[in-house]
Write a protein that holds these residues in place. Sequence first.
Motif, PDB file in Angstrom:
ATOM      1  N   GLN A   1       0.823  -1.199   0.000  1.00 50.66           N
ATOM      2  CA  GLN A   1       0.000   0.000   0.000  1.00 50.66           C
ATOM      3  C   GLN A   1       0.865   1.260   0.000  1.00 50.66           C
ATOM      4  O   GLN A   1       0.529   2.263  -0.608  1.00 50.66           O
ATOM      5  N   LYS A   2       1.993   1.141   0.656  1.00 53.55           N
ATOM      6  CA  LYS A   2       2.887   2.274   0.764  1.00 53.55           C
ATOM      7  C   LYS A   2       3.392   2.708  -0.620  1.00 53.55           C
ATOM      8  O   LYS A   2       3.397   3.887  -0.970  1.00 53.55           O
TER       9      LYS A   2
ATOM     10  N   TRP B   1       2.002   2.115  -3.463  1.00 47.62           N
ATOM     11  CA  TRP B   1       0.878   2.630  -4.244  1.00 47.62           C
ATOM     12  C   TRP B   1       0.643   4.101  -3.904  1.00 47.62           C
ATOM     13  O   TRP B   1       0.506   4.942  -4.774  1.00 47.62           O
ATOM     14  N   ARG B   2       0.650   4.355  -2.626  1.00 45.68           N
ATOM     15  CA  ARG B   2       0.437   5.721  -2.168  1.00 45.68           C
ATOM     16  C   ARG B   2       1.520   6.659  -2.677  1.00 45.68           C
ATOM     17  O   ARG B   2       1.248   7.754  -3.152  1.00 45.68           O
ATOM     18  N   SER B   3       2.757   6.197  -2.546  1.00 44.41           N
ATOM     19  CA  SER B   3       3.835   7.113  -2.927  1.00 44.41           C
ATOM     20  C   SER B   3       3.863   7.352  -4.428  1.00 44.41           C
ATOM     21  O   SER B   3       4.219   8.428  -4.887  1.00 44.41           O
TER      22      SER B   3
ATOM     23  N   VAL C   1       1.195   7.519  -6.342  1.00 42.62           N
ATOM     24  CA  VAL C   1       0.134   8.511  -6.581  1.00 42.62           C
ATOM     25  C   VAL C   1       0.655   9.888  -6.227  1.00 42.62           C
ATOM     26  O   VAL C   1       0.478  10.867  -6.967  1.00 42.62           O
ATOM     27  N   LEU C   2       1.338   9.946  -5.106  1.00 39.34           N
ATOM     28  CA  LEU C   2       1.877  11.226  -4.657  1.00 39.34           C
ATOM     29  C   LEU C   2       2.882  11.773  -5.667  1.00 39.34           C
ATOM     30  O   LEU C   2       2.882  12.953  -6.010  1.00 39.34           O
TER      31      LEU C   2
END
Lengths: 265, 356
Positions: free
Chosen positions: A2-3, A5-7, A9-10
Amino acid sequence: MQKTWRSSVLLAYSLAVLAFLYLPLIILALYSFNDSRINAVWSGFTFKWYQALFQNTRVLEALTNTLIIGFFSTIISTALGTTAAIALHRYHYKFKTVINGLVYLPILIPEIVMGLSLLVLFSQAHLPLGKPTLILAHITFCVSFVVITVGARMEGMRNDLEQAASDLYATPWQTFRYITLPLIMPGIIAGALIAFTLSIDDFVISFFVAGPNSTTLPLYIYAMVKRGISPEINALSTLMMCATVSMVVLAEILQPRHHHRSQEE
Amino acid sequence: MKKKRGLLLAAIITGSILLLSGCGGGDKKGGASGDKKVLNIYSWADYYAPEVIADFEKKYNCKVTYDVYSNNEELLAKMQAGGAQFDIIQPSDYMVTTMIKLDMLEKLDKSKLPNAANITKDLQHPAYDPNEDYSLAYVWGITGIVYNQKFVKEAPTSWADLWKPEYKGHVILLNDCREAFSFALKKNGWSNNSTDPAQVGKAFQDLKALNSNVLAYDTENIKQKFIAEEAWIGQMWSGDAAYCYTDNKNINFVVPKEGSLIWADNMAIPKGCKNKDLALAFINYMYDPDVSAKNFNYIRVPNPNEKAWPKMNAATLNNPMLKVGNASIKKGEWLHDIGNAISMYDKYWTELKTGK
């Protein structure tokens, strides 16, 4: 999982924001090297618009005006702003917060209001519009920025060195000259660079208070656009952009990260 | 180390003081001893060839400064605020009327302007200043239809041709309220200064219908779009059409039969000018056929100076777009200040541009 994926997107979001901010500027700069007069078509690489620029007497005149006005408004606003910053940070007196607020006000006042009010002031005072009125106007808004930059430097500085100097029988002038001034010098230079940048970039206020023989580069570019955007305008804008960016970067380097520094010193 | 820094600082300070005083002193000296007069021009950008101004400075032993504005309202505001000591200003047609009404212009002494007679007859009695008491036309233009012969096979003759469905998505109009309404009114056979709500309303309906054909309302990039053949047909000033033609020979220009909008930027002297004689000498100089030809070869816009035409270079002289313009002066109608009716135009204009 998840990390990452988040980064990602960021990252994408950040890139999109950067592209939004800088793509137009990059395109403008790119087309200043375009061989064709037409902005829409890329037909080869050339420096000819830059050459044409430096042979254009009108552009050179505007450049001279811009530099003269920038030079004098920088010197004067830096001197005024530095003394003001010292007064605001080292001494205590009545109405200090009010005066402090008044110093910052020119930054918050809409430029158009400031330009108009200066124009009214100059015409009431029967001051002929020209380079002197432009310099006065530029000093007015540059001073605040110098006060902020020099003030930031002073804020991160303890006054124990100054006190030590006084303990060792230094006169107030000596303390200022050999202790305070060298310590705040990076702030002063950063402030001067910002003042110079603001002065050469200013359009709105200059627009109101310019008179004979005082067309600056931004005013000239604006008047030229009326006749259609040519690659020469792109070239001129690119050069101005480079000058501004390099000065801001220089000011940023000189501007102290005061949390580290104050501990070092 | 510290000492060095101090020296540097002292050098900077003395240096700047010297510079400051040096500059101030230099200015004063220039004014007193050299006795060089200064002529201050306030005009549009790129309206003078540098060479022509340099020649004038030599001939009259004076200095010319040239500052620029980008619209008439800016000029008016600057002059009304006072304090700006300009000797020559260049208001457009309708602004001449406004400035005459406000008593802001000096009457021109014709005895000192023999070259004024070189202006083509059709521009010697413009509606905004019928006897040229205050102004002389310096640059002029007429709005017409510009088109690319590759895509527009049948030469347009009427403003109505812009509405032809086959041009969908390839029409460009000038991004200017009065310009847009001007041709829509002309198409219906009315004056482009109409204040009749019914006429302006009909013009608005027509423009709204035209929106589906329109690629853009654009004044700044219109030339590029025609040269790059993105646009096929549209509204353009004669001078710009000539500019496009030099880059793309498929471009053609016509002033429609219903008539069109004509404009001129003028030579004028603001009231209270301190160098009136020099200003008059400058105006007269600019209408000298040789000077004028040299100047307009450089600035490449339509020249009202008829005597200069034969002296201009072949590229300018033979530009068919300029010929079309020169032959159509009589079809032009000057815009004038329409007073409060402008708010009606503005309301429709906003609706037109946002309702798309």
